[in-house]
Write a protein that holds these residues in place. Sequence first.
Motif, short mmCIF file in Angstrom:
data_model
loop_
_atom_site.label_atom_id
_atom_site.label_comp_id
_atom_site.label_asym_id
_atom_site.label_seq_id
_atom_site.Cartn_x
_atom_site.Cartn_y
_atom_site.Cartn_z
N PHE A 305 0.86 -1.18 0.00
CA PHE A 305 0.00 0.00 0.00
C PHE A 305 0.89 1.23 0.00
O PHE A 305 1.69 1.44 0.92
CB PHE A 305 -0.89 0.02 1.25
CG PHE A 305 -1.98 -1.01 1.27
CD1 PHE A 305 -2.10 -1.96 0.28
CD2 PHE A 305 -2.91 -1.02 2.30
CE1 PHE A 305 -3.11 -2.91 0.30
CE2 PHE A 305 -3.93 -1.96 2.34
CZ PHE A 305 -4.04 -2.91 1.34
N LEU A 306 0.76 2.05 -1.03
CA LEU A 306 1.57 3.26 -1.17
C LEU A 306 0.71 4.49 -0.95
O LEU A 306 -0.43 4.56 -1.41
CB LEU A 306 2.20 3.33 -2.55
CG LEU A 306 3.10 2.15 -2.97
CD1 LEU A 306 3.62 2.37 -4.37
CD2 LEU A 306 4.24 1.98 -1.99
N GLY A 307 1.26 5.48 -0.24
CA GLY A 307 0.55 6.73 -0.02
C GLY A 307 0.00 6.89 1.37
O GLY A 307 -0.82 7.78 1.62
N LEU A 308 0.45 6.05 2.31
CA LEU A 308 -0.02 6.10 3.70
C LEU A 308 1.11 6.49 4.64
O LEU A 308 2.29 6.35 4.31
CB LEU A 308 -0.58 4.75 4.12
CG LEU A 308 -1.76 4.19 3.31
CD1 LEU A 308 -2.01 2.75 3.69
CD2 LEU A 308 -3.01 5.03 3.53
N ASN A 309 0.75 6.93 5.84
CA ASN A 309 1.73 7.22 6.88
C ASN A 309 2.15 5.92 7.58
O ASN A 309 1.93 5.73 8.77
CB ASN A 309 1.14 8.20 7.91
CG ASN A 309 1.13 9.61 7.40
OD1 ASN A 309 2.17 10.19 7.13
ND2 ASN A 309 -0.07 10.18 7.28
N GLY A 310 2.71 5.05 6.83
CA GLY A 310 3.11 3.74 7.34
C GLY A 310 3.06 2.75 6.20
O GLY A 310 2.29 2.93 5.24
N THR A 311 3.84 1.70 6.28
CA THR A 311 3.91 0.72 5.20
C THR A 311 3.06 -0.50 5.55
O THR A 311 3.15 -1.05 6.64
CB THR A 311 5.37 0.27 4.97
OG1 THR A 311 6.17 1.42 4.70
CG2 THR A 311 5.46 -0.68 3.79
N VAL A 312 2.22 -0.91 4.59
CA VAL A 312 1.36 -2.09 4.76
C VAL A 312 1.59 -3.02 3.59
O VAL A 312 1.56 -2.59 2.43
CB VAL A 312 -0.13 -1.68 4.82
CG1 VAL A 312 -1.01 -2.93 4.95
CG2 VAL A 312 -0.39 -0.72 5.97
#
Length: 365
Positions: A305-312
């Motif tokens: 998941f790209l574009g978040l305040n953290g990597t998922v």
Amino acid sequence: MTGLNTDSAPVTGRIVISVDAMGGDRGPAAVVAGIAESVKKNPDIHILLHGPRAELEKLIGRRQWLAERIEIRDADGVVTMDDKPSQVVRHGKDTSMWSALESVRSGEATVCVSCGNTGALMAMSMLRLRKLPGVNRPAIAILWPSRNAHGFNVMLDVGADIRADERDLLQYALMGASYARNGLHIERPRVGLLNVGTEEHKGRAELKAADELIEQAAPEGNFDFVGFVEGGDIPGDRCDVIVTDGFTGNVALKTGEGTASLIGDLLKEAFTYSPLSRISALLSLTSMRRLQKRIDPRRVNGGVFLGLNGTVVKSHGSADATGVSAAVKLAFQLARSGFGDKLAARVASSPSLTQDAERQGSGTE
């Protein structure tokens, strides 16, 4: 997959990964088995495992050496594949998925890994981790086996959102280039925009607009734009990053996985057709194993998941131990590279790149 690379020194020491043990089709047994494979290979991995404590303690107890590398976070609720994202967001605080994301949000872990419901995971990730400033629609990026020297292409979006306008596609190009740069050691990635043909007059209006924006943003974005690409270029060597909307990307992904499975089944059928074909299978066993490993979707399992305040990292719902291990390995490599900070820096620059590209496109200064 190839190791992740950064321009700066990698993060050293223990890396903490938050793993949702529940929600996958094969249950927590496959998740624990996959974790065991990754942990055994890398002493720097430490796991925060989220799910029903009693059930997880039994699974870990079968591998006593694993207990010192895993910390269990008790969470009784489970997000199923049939749960609606809107319901999960409102009523999912007791679930293992929520708990796993909270560990990243609080800074206890660097990356979250889950095999659960994709829609629910994205909705909950956006709620708990929030989008990076300037991001309209996060994207899911995957690594696709290709003819390129590095062995893979990056493709996004593959299902985070079925819609994407020209600004979204430009942002996907920037984020995808950052992932390729840090994930595949490609100093200047080549980016292509997926279309029904390579001619400039083909495609929807937003694709034509995105084509202009991405081309104008490429120099400052530190990537090369090759223009429109077609479906046949996804596993090809014409570009390193394929940009598309989530609907098209997800259809392509599922088609590719189904095709790889079909090829495997047809090869098995061909090599067991007659006694002579069985002998041929034995003679070509090494080559066939190499091919199987090359096209096995489990070994590149993990959408980011790209574009978040953290990597998922989203593991496939049907992932077995091999697939889970691949997702944990990817999560570790991303954390080790400091990818989250690099992506945030790239996204922070995207509004100015978008404005510059739009001004050039309109002929204004």
